[in-house]
Enzyme design. Structure first.
Site, PDB file in Angstrom:
ATOM      1  CG  HIS A  31      30.350  44.220  47.168  1.00 25.89           C
ATOM      2  ND1 HIS A  31      30.871  44.937  48.218  1.00 25.89           N
ATOM      3  CD2 HIS A  31      31.357  44.037  46.294  1.00 25.89           C
ATOM      4  CE1 HIS A  31      32.147  45.159  48.007  1.00 25.89           C
ATOM      5  NE2 HIS A  31      32.478  44.626  46.841  1.00 25.89           N
ATOM      6  CB  SER A 108      32.961  39.264  39.255  1.00 23.95           C
ATOM      7  OG  SER A 108      34.322  39.440  38.922  1.00 23.95           O
ATOM      8  CG  ASP A 109      34.529  42.148  45.106  1.00 22.44           C
ATOM      9  OD1 ASP A 109      35.601  42.673  44.739  1.00 22.44           O
ATOM     10  OD2 ASP A 109      34.013  42.358  46.210  1.00 22.44           O
ATOM     11  CG  PHE A 110      40.315  40.423  43.116  1.00 23.34           C
ATOM     12  CD1 PHE A 110      40.917  41.315  42.250  1.00 23.34           C
ATOM     13  CD2 PHE A 110      41.010  39.294  43.496  1.00 23.34           C
ATOM     14  CE1 PHE A 110      42.204  41.094  41.784  1.00 23.34           C
ATOM     15  CE2 PHE A 110      42.289  39.061  43.043  1.00 23.34           C
ATOM     16  CZ  PHE A 110      42.889  39.973  42.180  1.00 23.34           C
TER      17      PHE A 110
END
Length: 195
Positions: A31, A108-110
């Site tokens: 990330h 993006s992440d969730f």
């Protein structure tokens, strides 16, 4: 997390990415950046670090595969760089796409409630992951050409990444797509009508 050494991580992920992308598969390194906490990470932990350390240590693992790869996918984290969520920062557009020359997608992440999509798009977050509240864009329907332009740029990155995947295998500039109804579908329709 290949290693604590950013150069070793960068080269290991570079070669893994190259091997995947040769076969038409997109690798997303995640990330990005300063996501060094797994416990309660979805609560937008604010991480603080001097720019020199970010560039020499934390971004190096992403810089190498982007510049030498070329890596076409990065996932940002839930965390904030200082008080601001990673995808709201200008680093996606300025550093990943600008300085490192990434031609792919920053996803993006969730999606979480504190993530405001128009700001993410303006800052270079190309693709939100998960359920999206598109009503956040309602206030930007008219008079906000910068948001529209940023969405257009994001679409360029998404399309660039897509055409370099195995989704496009067998297609060329001379490919024609013809819609054909298979015989078995026609037979089902006949059976339904007569049955």
């Amino acid at each position: 997390y290949y290693s604590e050494d950013p150069v070793l991580t960068g080269y290991a992920s570079r070669y893994l990415d190259q091997g995947m992308e040769i076969k038409g598969v997109v690798a997303y390194l995640k990330h990005c950046v300063l996501n060094d906490e797994e416990t309660n990470r979805s609560q937008c932990i604010n991480t603080w670090c001097p720019e020199q350390a970010i560039r020499e240590v934390y971004l190096k693992a992403f810089q190498i595969p982007i510049e030498d790869g070329p890596l076409t996918g990065v996932m940002t984290g839930f965390n904030g760089l200082g008080p601001v969520w990673t995808s709201h920062q200008g680093f996606c557009r300025q550093v990943l796409h600008g300085e490192f020359g990434m031609k792919g997608v920053a996803v993006s992440d969730f999606i979480k409630p504190y993530m405001f999509l128009p700001c993410a798009v303006l800052a270079g977050g190309d693709l939100p992951d998960g359920q999206r509240d598109v009503s956040q864009f309602n206030a930007y329907k008219e008079g906000y050409a910068d948001v529209e332009w940023a969405m257009r740029e994001s679409l360029h990155y998404i399309m660039y990444q897509t055409v370099h995947t195995n989704v496009m295998n067998g297609t060329s500039s001379s490919t024609r797509f013809v819609r054909v109804t298979p015989v078995w579908v026609k037979m089902i329709d006949i059976v339904r009508i007569t049955g």
